[in-house]
Design an enzyme around this catalytic site. Structure first.
Site, PDB file in Angstrom:
ATOM      1  N   ARG A   1      -4.543  -6.827  -7.818  1.00 58.58           N
ATOM      2  CA  ARG A   1      -4.492  -7.652  -7.063  1.00 58.58           C
ATOM      3  C   ARG A   1      -4.656  -7.544  -5.597  1.00 58.58           C
ATOM      4  O   ARG A   1      -4.313  -6.440  -5.043  1.00 58.58           O
ATOM      5  CB  ARG A   1      -2.781  -7.965  -7.170  1.00 58.58           C
ATOM      6  CG  ARG A   1      -2.329  -9.219  -6.003  1.00 58.58           C
ATOM      7  CD  ARG A   1      -0.817  -9.485  -6.381  1.00 58.58           C
ATOM      8  NE  ARG A   1      -0.011  -8.488  -5.660  1.00 58.58           N
ATOM      9  CZ  ARG A   1       0.612  -8.218  -4.809  1.00 58.58           C
ATOM     10  NH1 ARG A   1       0.019  -9.125  -3.705  1.00 58.58           N
ATOM     11  NH2 ARG A   1       1.294  -7.586  -4.219  1.00 58.58           N
TER      12      ARG A   1
ATOM     13  N   HIS B   1       4.160  -1.584  -8.618  1.00 57.41           N
ATOM     14  CA  HIS B   1       4.576  -2.558  -7.510  1.00 57.41           C
ATOM     15  C   HIS B   1       4.343  -4.071  -7.975  1.00 57.41           C
ATOM     16  O   HIS B   1       5.330  -4.855  -7.776  1.00 57.41           O
ATOM     17  CB  HIS B   1       3.631  -2.231  -6.276  1.00 57.41           C
ATOM     18  CG  HIS B   1       3.660  -3.289  -5.286  1.00 57.41           C
ATOM     19  ND1 HIS B   1       4.924  -3.274  -4.389  1.00 57.41           N
ATOM     20  CD2 HIS B   1       2.831  -4.344  -4.783  1.00 57.41           C
ATOM     21  CE1 HIS B   1       4.627  -4.473  -3.622  1.00 57.41           C
ATOM     22  NE2 HIS B   1       3.435  -4.982  -3.675  1.00 57.41           N
TER      23      HIS B   1
ATOM     24  N   GLU C   1      -5.182  -7.247   6.285  1.00 54.95           N
ATOM     25  CA  GLU C   1      -4.654  -6.529   5.224  1.00 54.95           C
ATOM     26  C   GLU C   1      -5.819  -5.776   4.368  1.00 54.95           C
ATOM     27  O   GLU C   1      -7.031  -6.485   4.524  1.00 54.95           O
ATOM     28  CB  GLU C   1      -3.530  -7.055   4.362  1.00 54.95           C
ATOM     29  CG  GLU C   1      -2.280  -7.150   5.319  1.00 54.95           C
ATOM     30  CD  GLU C   1      -1.297  -7.619   4.248  1.00 54.95           C
ATOM     31  OE1 GLU C   1      -1.568  -7.611   2.910  1.00 54.95           O
ATOM     32  OE2 GLU C   1      -0.266  -7.746   4.710  1.00 54.95           O
TER      33      GLU C   1
ATOM     34  N   ARG D   1      -5.977  -1.508  -3.205  1.00 58.39           N
ATOM     35  CA  ARG D   1      -4.769  -0.518  -3.502  1.00 58.39           C
ATOM     36  C   ARG D   1      -4.840   0.397  -4.634  1.00 58.39           C
ATOM     37  O   ARG D   1      -4.252   1.420  -4.649  1.00 58.39           O
ATOM     38  CB  ARG D   1      -3.596  -1.570  -3.902  1.00 58.39           C
ATOM     39  CG  ARG D   1      -2.977  -2.142  -2.843  1.00 58.39           C
ATOM     40  CD  ARG D   1      -1.959  -3.068  -2.943  1.00 58.39           C
ATOM     41  NE  ARG D   1      -1.380  -3.879  -1.962  1.00 58.39           N
ATOM     42  CZ  ARG D   1      -0.391  -4.549  -1.980  1.00 58.39           C
ATOM     43  NH1 ARG D   1      -0.047  -5.046  -3.075  1.00 58.39           N
ATOM     44  NH2 ARG D   1       0.019  -5.286  -0.695  1.00 58.39           N
TER      45      ARG D   1
ATOM     46  N   HIS E   1       1.751   0.433  -5.880  1.00 61.68           N
ATOM     47  CA  HIS E   1       1.676   0.430  -4.439  1.00 61.68           C
ATOM     48  C   HIS E   1       1.288   1.764  -3.896  1.00 61.68           C
ATOM     49  O   HIS E   1       2.174   2.793  -4.107  1.00 61.68           O
ATOM     50  CB  HIS E   1       2.645  -0.180  -3.640  1.00 61.68           C
ATOM     51  CG  HIS E   1       2.466  -0.698  -2.127  1.00 61.68           C
ATOM     52  ND1 HIS E   1       2.418   0.163  -1.380  1.00 61.68           N
ATOM     53  CD2 HIS E   1       2.269  -1.726  -1.713  1.00 61.68           C
ATOM     54  CE1 HIS E   1       2.296  -0.474  -0.031  1.00 61.68           C
ATOM     55  NE2 HIS E   1       1.869  -1.786  -0.305  1.00 61.68           N
TER      56      HIS E   1
END
Length: 521
Positions: free
Chosen positions: A389, A354, A117, A292, A245
């Protein structure tokens, strides 16, 4: 008025609260778990698609710490990152693979399947197709409901934390160190308010995305835990760092829902209407797999620059059809409900609120600044996420700190004598009429629009000042509404949402430096 006395009260039933409760119950300690969901199915954990960090070939705690710190934009707390990296994989084995036997995806050889990811230096993410959180949540829920030492109260909304300084009939309690002795709970079925007295209280209420117009979070993610802790006097930090997000499904008439990061991990690209990828213009090195905050802001700027209502995700050109169907069956089914076939069509997306990187300050053992109160999961701020994050750390943080909170409570259970319930008065309901749902809906809509337009992806001083002016005025109105009407889940949530919105806007106004997902123009 009903009285509940318990050793440990856990407010919230996601991975953080669930693991805390299960760990204590396995040792024979009675635990009461409260969830506002009537069937116990709704939680931030249940809505988490992506995955949970495990360990990849050639992986090490040092490498994971490095990735966490890089994503956190230099604002992560090193000690928290080390705890996660050193304890995480062991706890995944102990709890999820052995105790709960979560059905994670495996290779034909039987080995666990590991995904890559954004922001990770190698493949180390466990997943259960595109519904990892749901697979974890369901096994955890079943274990809690079957446990003889766990009482699950469904359809209960926590109203406020009980603190002797605020609630005790003994006025001298105001001079003692601030502490928490349970909570007032609203039973939505019986429409009664219960006092729950506990030696130890664990806040595990999840996130706050629903204070924004577009969010990937479940309906209950209104910032309840943060607002309750703040009113009780607990320290709340880093509230400006709300992660958006990059890819939330966006279609008129359809609810927004998350299109997992794993889709880009498998090769999907962000494109404009003509199918042209654009991320290389904004981040030539990582492109679509940049952190992100970078991807979300790039989409925002691209939409602004070209006056677009949304951009698109292109899976069809980059991922084989059978892989799309086998890896993302739930996303495929959900989009198909609204006429979009992700194996053949471009998928319309916008950024959506998000994850809250800030929250109730908690140390390495989940302790807050109030004696007897712990916070775990998204409602807590351990400093792990810093200003942004890293993907798939949230479920792991809930697991690791859930386990640590349980260990700490076990070791200190007898240190706090039970609080005398007679010192806490029954709830005084001052409301005379049922609240008008249209008014609640309208006020929630105003909060969401203010937060989206003024405290969203890109912030400026004038926007933040206007947000604070309007939100403070609204809070005065809502407090009056709260006092003059009978209690309902909607009224409780509205009161918490406006307070949470102010906490985010205040923190954003105070922090003049752009960092991670807090971006000041």
């Amino acid at each position: 008025m009903e009285l509940i006395e318990t050793e440990v009260l856990v407010i919230g039933s996601g991975i953080g609260g669930g693991i805390t409760a299960l760990s204590l119950a396995d040792d024979g300690i009675p635990v009461t778990v409260v969830t506002r969901s009537s069937d116990g199915e709704e939680s931030n954990t249940a809505w988490a698609q992506g995955g949970i960090i495990y360990k990849g070939p050639g992986d090490s705690p040092e490498l994971l710490v490095e990735d966490v710190l890089r994503a956190g934009a230099g604002h992560s707390y090193l000690e928290a990152a080390r705890i996660l990296a050193e304890e995480g994989p062991k706890k995944v084995e102990e709890w999820l693979l052995e105790r709960l036997q979560v059905p994670f995806d495996r290779e034909p050889s039987g080995e666990l399947s590991l995904a890559l990811e954004g922001g990770h230096s190698l493949p180390r993410i466990l997943h259960a197709a595109d519904a990892t959180g749901l697979a974890i949540h369901r096994t955890l829920k079943a274990a809690l409901e079957a446990h003889p030492h766990v009482t699950v109260l469904k359809g209960h909304t926590a109203i406020d934390l009980l603190t002797p300084a605020h609630h005790s009939l003994d006025r001298l309690d105001i001079y003692r160190p601030p502490s928490c002795v349970g909570a007032y709970l609203f039973d939505r079925t019986k429409r009664i308010i219960k006092r729950c007295i506990a030696r130890h209280t664990v806040l595990a209420t999840g996130g706050l995305g629903q204070v924004f117009l577009t969010s990937t979070n479940p309906p209950g993610a209104r910032g309840d835990g943060v607002a309750m802790a703040y009113r009780a006097g607990a320290r709340v930090i880093n509230m400006e760092f709300v992660q958006f997000h990059p890819t939330t499904f966006h279609l008129t008439g359809a609810p927004p829902f998350l299109i997992s990061e794993a889709v880009r991990g498998e090769g999907a690209r962000l494109v404009d209407a003509s199918g042209q990828p654009f991320m290389q213009r904004y981040d030539p090195q990582w492109k679509d797999l940049a952190p992100r905050d970078v991807v979300a802001r790039s989409i925002y700027h691209h939409m602004l620059l070209h006056d677009l209502p949304h951009v698109y995700l292109d899976l069809r050109s980059y991922i084989p059809k059978e892989k799309i169907l086998s890896h993302f069956p739930n996303i495929h089914a959900e989009c198909l409900r609204y006429g979009i076939d992700i194996a053949q069509d471009l998928v319309p997306v916008v950024p959506g609120a998000h994850y809250s990187c800030g929250g109730v300050w908690a140390d390495g053992w989940g302790r807050t600044t109030l004696q007897g109160l712990y916070a775990v999961g998204e409602v807590a701020c351990t400093g792990l996420h810093g200003a942004n994050r890293l993907a798939s750390t949230s479920l792991l943080e809930g697991l690791v700190w859930g386990d640590r909170v349980a260990r700490h409570i076990r070791g200190h259970l007898e240190e706090r004598p039970p609080f005398d319930p007679e010192r806490i008065p029954p709830w005084q309901d001052s409301g005379h009429s049922d609240p008008d749902p249209a008014l609640i809906q309208q006020d929630m809509s105003v909060i969401k629009h203010i937060m989206w337009n003024y405290v969203g992806l890109v912030r400026t001083t004038p926007r933040l000042e206007r947000a604070l002016r309007e939100l403070r005025h609204l809070e005065t109105e809502i407090e009056g509404f709260y006092r003059n009407n009978r209690l309902s889940d909607g009224v409780i949530g509205l009161r918490n949402a406006v307070r949470t919105a102010i906490l985010i806007a205040m923190a954003a106004w105070e922090n003049k430096r752009s960092m991670g997902c807090h971006y000041r123009e």
